[in-house]
Design an enzyme around this catalytic site. Sequence first.
Site, PDB file in Angstrom:
ATOM      1  CB  CYS A  91      -0.873   0.052   1.239  1.00 16.29           C
ATOM      2  SG  CYS A  91      -1.413  -1.533   1.877  1.00 16.29           S
ATOM      3  CB  SER A  92       2.892   3.039  -1.409  1.00 14.49           C
ATOM      4  OG  SER A  92       3.744   4.142  -1.158  1.00 14.49           O
ATOM      5  CD  GLU A 150      -4.071   6.111   1.584  1.00 12.99           C
ATOM      6  OE1 GLU A 150      -2.866   6.400   1.690  1.00 12.99           O
ATOM      7  OE2 GLU A 150      -4.482   4.940   1.449  1.00 12.99           O
TER       8      GLU A 150
END
Length: 236
Positions: A91-92, A150
């Site tokens: 995850c990024s 996000e």
Amino acid sequence: MAALCTNLAKLCPVQVGLLQERIMLVDRSDNILDTTTKKDAHLLRNIKEKKGGMLHRAFSLFLFTSDNKLMVQQRSSEKITFPELYTNTCCSHPLSTIPAEQDPVTGVKHAAIRKVEHELGIVDIEFEDIKFLTRIIYYGASGEEWGEHELDHVLIVRKDVKYEANPNEVKDVRFVRREELDDFMANEKEFPVTPWFKLIAGSDSMLKKWWDNLDNLDKLCDSEIHEFSFPPGNGL
């Protein structure tokens, strides 16, 4: 500000350095509005107080082996947000300073290739291996100072790979079978999970449907943006 600087001084200098990377702020339709540092985007006070809640573009990659096991990682104790929690493979964020990562469709795939090598030492994944599934919006607090808000592009890869975890990023790697998922998610004492992984992999989850259709994922792809949670106190 002095208190924040004191807190940063106590954190891993490698991870603090990564806070200066620039990521893309987006609206709820995934249009780029501006850029900011990862630090500013993840400060909980900014998420709660600033217009738009510092919503930013991210990705979550789920890697399945050829025998349909899901590769999950435990985030390292050095991570600033959600340390030592289990989550999906990688995850990024795509970075605004890398031209190939700015495109809303292909950019997250380029970012995923970069980050699986950085976090897990995986160099076997090609652009064509990555399948886009959908997008979600979520919010989660990590302690009193940090958090996430996000617009997350969900990506799937089905491939056998070699890996060598970067200990500054990843504490543990596990391979979970479909029939083990419910027990894994229920065992929060041994396997505490990140808020986005809980949303995607929880009961009656998106993940189960994808997992059951790995041979025919095209029918499950969509262009929608699924909104799950919002920062408290922010008039979005």
